[in-house]
Design a protein around this motif. Structure first.
Motif, PDB file in Angstrom:
ATOM      1  N   PHE A  34      51.517  25.108  47.745  1.00 55.65           N
ATOM      2  CA  PHE A  34      51.197  26.529  47.730  1.00 55.65           C
ATOM      3  C   PHE A  34      50.315  26.879  48.929  1.00 55.65           C
ATOM      4  N   TRP A  35      50.512  28.098  49.416  1.00 63.21           N
ATOM      5  CA  TRP A  35      49.605  28.676  50.407  1.00 63.21           C
ATOM      6  C   TRP A  35      48.946  29.907  49.797  1.00 63.21           C
ATOM      7  N   TYR A  36      47.616  29.911  49.873  1.00 57.84           N
ATOM      8  CA  TYR A  36      46.836  31.056  49.415  1.00 57.84           C
ATOM      9  C   TYR A  36      46.097  31.647  50.606  1.00 57.84           C
ATOM     10  N   ARG A  37      45.917  32.950  50.574  1.00 57.07           N
ATOM     11  CA  ARG A  37      45.122  33.653  51.581  1.00 57.07           C
ATOM     12  C   ARG A  37      43.837  34.112  50.909  1.00 57.07           C
ATOM     13  N   GLN A  38      42.709  33.941  51.593  1.00 57.29           N
ATOM     14  CA  GLN A  38      41.427  34.344  51.033  1.00 57.29           C
ATOM     15  C   GLN A  38      40.648  35.138  52.065  1.00 57.29           C
ATOM     16  N   TYR A  39      40.475  36.416  51.787  1.00 55.56           N
ATOM     17  CA  TYR A  39      39.624  37.238  52.634  1.00 55.56           C
ATOM     18  C   TYR A  39      38.171  36.939  52.302  1.00 55.56           C
ATOM     19  N   SER A  40      37.303  37.178  53.259  1.00 53.85           N
ATOM     20  CA  SER A  40      35.889  36.880  53.097  1.00 53.85           C
ATOM     21  C   SER A  40      35.314  37.593  51.875  1.00 53.85           C
ATOM     22  N   SER A  49      54.985  29.708  47.722  1.00 48.54           N
ATOM     23  CA  SER A  49      55.105  28.417  47.061  1.00 48.54           C
ATOM     24  C   SER A  49      56.368  27.751  47.591  1.00 48.54           C
ATOM     25  N   ILE A  50      56.352  26.422  47.675  1.00 45.74           N
ATOM     26  CA  ILE A  50      57.531  25.697  48.148  1.00 45.74           C
ATOM     27  C   ILE A  50      57.606  24.369  47.425  1.00 45.74           C
ATOM     28  N   TYR A  51      58.818  23.969  47.035  1.00 44.50           N
ATOM     29  CA  TYR A  51      58.982  22.788  46.213  1.00 44.50           C
ATOM     30  C   TYR A  51      59.948  21.773  46.822  1.00 44.50           C
ATOM     31  N   SER A  52      60.830  22.259  47.717  1.00 45.44           N
ATOM     32  CA  SER A  52      61.856  21.382  48.285  1.00 45.44           C
ATOM     33  C   SER A  52      61.690  21.278  49.793  1.00 45.44           C
ATOM     34  N   ASN A  53      62.161  20.184  50.363  1.00 40.53           N
ATOM     35  CA  ASN A  53      62.121  20.007  51.809  1.00 40.53           C
ATOM     36  C   ASN A  53      62.846  21.142  52.518  1.00 40.53           C
ATOM     37  N   GLY A  54      62.316  21.541  53.668  1.00 34.29           N
ATOM     38  CA  GLY A  54      62.967  22.571  54.451  1.00 34.29           C
ATOM     39  C   GLY A  54      62.074  23.784  54.613  1.00 34.29           C
ATOM     40  N   ASP A  55      62.699  24.899  54.910  1.00 30.92           N
ATOM     41  CA  ASP A  55      61.982  26.139  55.166  1.00 30.92           C
ATOM     42  C   ASP A  55      62.203  27.127  54.030  1.00 30.92           C
ATOM     43  N   ASP A  58      59.640  34.418  53.567  1.00 31.43           N
ATOM     44  CA  ASP A  58      59.323  35.609  52.778  1.00 31.43           C
ATOM     45  C   ASP A  58      58.668  36.608  53.716  1.00 31.43           C
ATOM     46  N   GLY A  59      59.471  37.542  54.191  1.00 33.12           N
ATOM     47  CA  GLY A  59      58.950  38.523  55.136  1.00 33.12           C
ATOM     48  C   GLY A  59      58.504  37.862  56.418  1.00 33.12           C
ATOM     49  N   ARG A  60      57.264  38.091  56.817  1.00 35.86           N
ATOM     50  CA  ARG A  60      56.758  37.506  58.069  1.00 35.86           C
ATOM     51  C   ARG A  60      56.280  36.064  57.880  1.00 35.86           C
ATOM     52  N   PHE A  61      56.314  35.572  56.663  1.00 35.51           N
ATOM     53  CA  PHE A  61      55.801  34.237  56.362  1.00 35.51           C
ATOM     54  C   PHE A  61      56.941  33.242  56.173  1.00 35.51           C
ATOM     55  N   THR A  62      56.769  32.045  56.750  1.00 34.76           N
ATOM     56  CA  THR A  62      57.698  30.939  56.535  1.00 34.76           C
ATOM     57  C   THR A  62      56.901  29.695  56.190  1.00 34.76           C
ATOM     58  N   VAL A  72      53.034  20.023  55.188  1.00 37.54           N
ATOM     59  CA  VAL A  72      53.478  21.373  54.843  1.00 37.54           C
ATOM     60  C   VAL A  72      52.804  22.334  55.812  1.00 37.54           C
ATOM     61  N   SER A  73      53.537  23.349  56.236  1.00 38.06           N
ATOM     62  CA  SER A  73      52.980  24.293  57.202  1.00 38.06           C
ATOM     63  C   SER A  73      53.311  25.722  56.796  1.00 38.06           C
ATOM     64  N   LEU A  74      52.580  26.646  57.392  1.00 39.10           N
ATOM     65  CA  LEU A  74      52.815  28.082  57.185  1.00 39.10           C
ATOM     66  C   LEU A  74      52.866  28.744  58.545  1.00 39.10           C
ATOM     67  N   LEU A  75      53.958  29.454  58.807  1.00 37.38           N
ATOM     68  CA  LEU A  75      54.077  30.229  60.032  1.00 37.38           C
ATOM     69  C   LEU A  75      53.960  31.699  59.685  1.00 37.38           C
ATOM     70  N   ILE A  76      53.164  32.419  60.462  1.00 38.25           N
ATOM     71  CA  ILE A  76      53.034  33.859  60.299  1.00 38.25           C
ATOM     72  C   ILE A  76      53.553  34.504  61.578  1.00 38.25           C
ATOM     73  N   ARG A  77      54.681  35.197  61.472  1.00 41.21           N
ATOM     74  CA  ARG A  77      55.253  35.857  62.636  1.00 41.21           C
ATOM     75  C   ARG A  77      54.653  37.242  62.801  1.00 41.21           C
ATOM     76  N   ASP A  78      54.671  37.737  64.044  1.00 43.33           N
ATOM     77  CA  ASP A  78      54.155  39.077  64.336  1.00 43.33           C
ATOM     78  C   ASP A  78      52.776  39.270  63.678  1.00 43.33           C
ATOM     79  N   SER A  79      51.868  38.369  63.980  1.00 44.96           N
ATOM     80  CA  SER A  79      50.538  38.383  63.360  1.00 44.96           C
ATOM     81  C   SER A  79      49.842  39.720  63.562  1.00 44.96           C
ATOM     82  N   GLN A  80      49.168  40.172  62.513  1.00 47.36           N
ATOM     83  CA  GLN A  80      48.431  41.432  62.526  1.00 47.36           C
ATOM     84  C   GLN A  80      46.950  41.164  62.285  1.00 47.36           C
ATOM     85  N   PRO A  81      46.090  42.051  62.774  1.00 46.76           N
ATOM     86  CA  PRO A  81      44.655  41.862  62.495  1.00 46.76           C
ATOM     87  C   PRO A  81      44.357  41.735  61.002  1.00 46.76           C
TER      88      PRO A  81
END
Lengths: 114, 113
Positions: A34-40, A49-55, A58-62, A72-81
């Motif tokens: 799982f990847w969680y985001r936590q603002y200050s 969430s991801i359970y199987s090998n591969g990509d 979900d929207g801008r997130f992979t 495990v990695s998380l890519l954020i495309r077109d990053s915003q402030p």
């Protein structure tokens, strides 16, 4: 060796760029990731969430999972402030459907520069 | 659909005191997990409750105890508070029958002086 390791950062990327967040884990029987985001000052919010090998996209997130490399990695495309936050990687050991504990990394702090 | 709720939002205690934190899970969820998050760290698992029983426990001393009620809400009790207990306490709810995804409440920030 920590069970779940993340680069603590901080990671800075310019607005519109791709942010890449990485996580490794030590337990080979880990099943769910799982990847969680936590603002200050706030609580963790589930992104992916991801359970199987591969990509998994979900929207801008992979999320990418490689169980052989225990990575495990998380890519954020077109990053915003507004993506500026701490990103927590969490791993659950146990078969799918079992309500086992989550083991978290210490988080990677991401800053997206306008 | 109400999400996970926690009370109080903030709490200040002194060393040696006792504290009780409360959590109501997301509608339809039957499992509650508690985590402690120190500043700059990831959440650390304390314990998990299902069917009013403690199902799993992390590496926390017996000063940390809990309870789950028939309506699935839960309490976390900490006795003999230490300065090191100052942290954000997070409750996460999930449904055993619907997989393992845990959703967090807003947390209770505890400061021990």
């Amino acid at each position: 060796q920590k069970e779940v390791e993340q680069n603590s950062g901080p990671l800075s990327v310019p607005e519109g760029a791709i942010a890449s967040l990485n996580c490794t884990y030590s337990d080979r029987v880990s099943q769910s990731f799982f990847w969680y985001r936590q603002y200050s000052g706030k609580s963790p919010e589930l992104i992916m969430s991801i359970y199987s090998n591969g990509d998994k996209e979900d929207g801008r997130f992979t999320a990418q999972l490689n169980k052989a490399s225990q990575y495990v990695s998380l890519l954020i495309r077109d990053s915003q402030p507004s993506d500026s936050a701490t990103y927590l990687c969490a791993v659950k050991v146990g078969p799918s459907g079992s309500a086992r504990q989550l083991t978290f990394g210490s988080g990677t702090q991401l800053t997206v520069l306008p | 659909d109400a999400g996970v709720t926690q009370s109080p939002t903030h709490l200040i205690k002194t060393r040696g005191q006792q504290v009780t934190l409360r959590c109501s899970p997301k509608s339809g969820h039957d499992t509650v997990s508690w985590y402690q998050q120190a500043l700059g760290q990831g959440p650390q698992f304390i314990f998990q409750y299902y069917e009013e029983e403690e199902r799993q426990r992390g590496n926390f001393p017996d000063r940390f105890s809990g309870h789950q009620f028939p309506n699935y809400s839960s309490e976390l009790n900490v006795n003999a508070l230490l300065l090191g207990d100052s942290a954000l306490y997070l409750c996460a709810s999930s449904s055993l029958g619907a997989g393992e995804t845990q959703y967090f409440g807003p947390g209770t920030r505890l400061l021990v002086l």
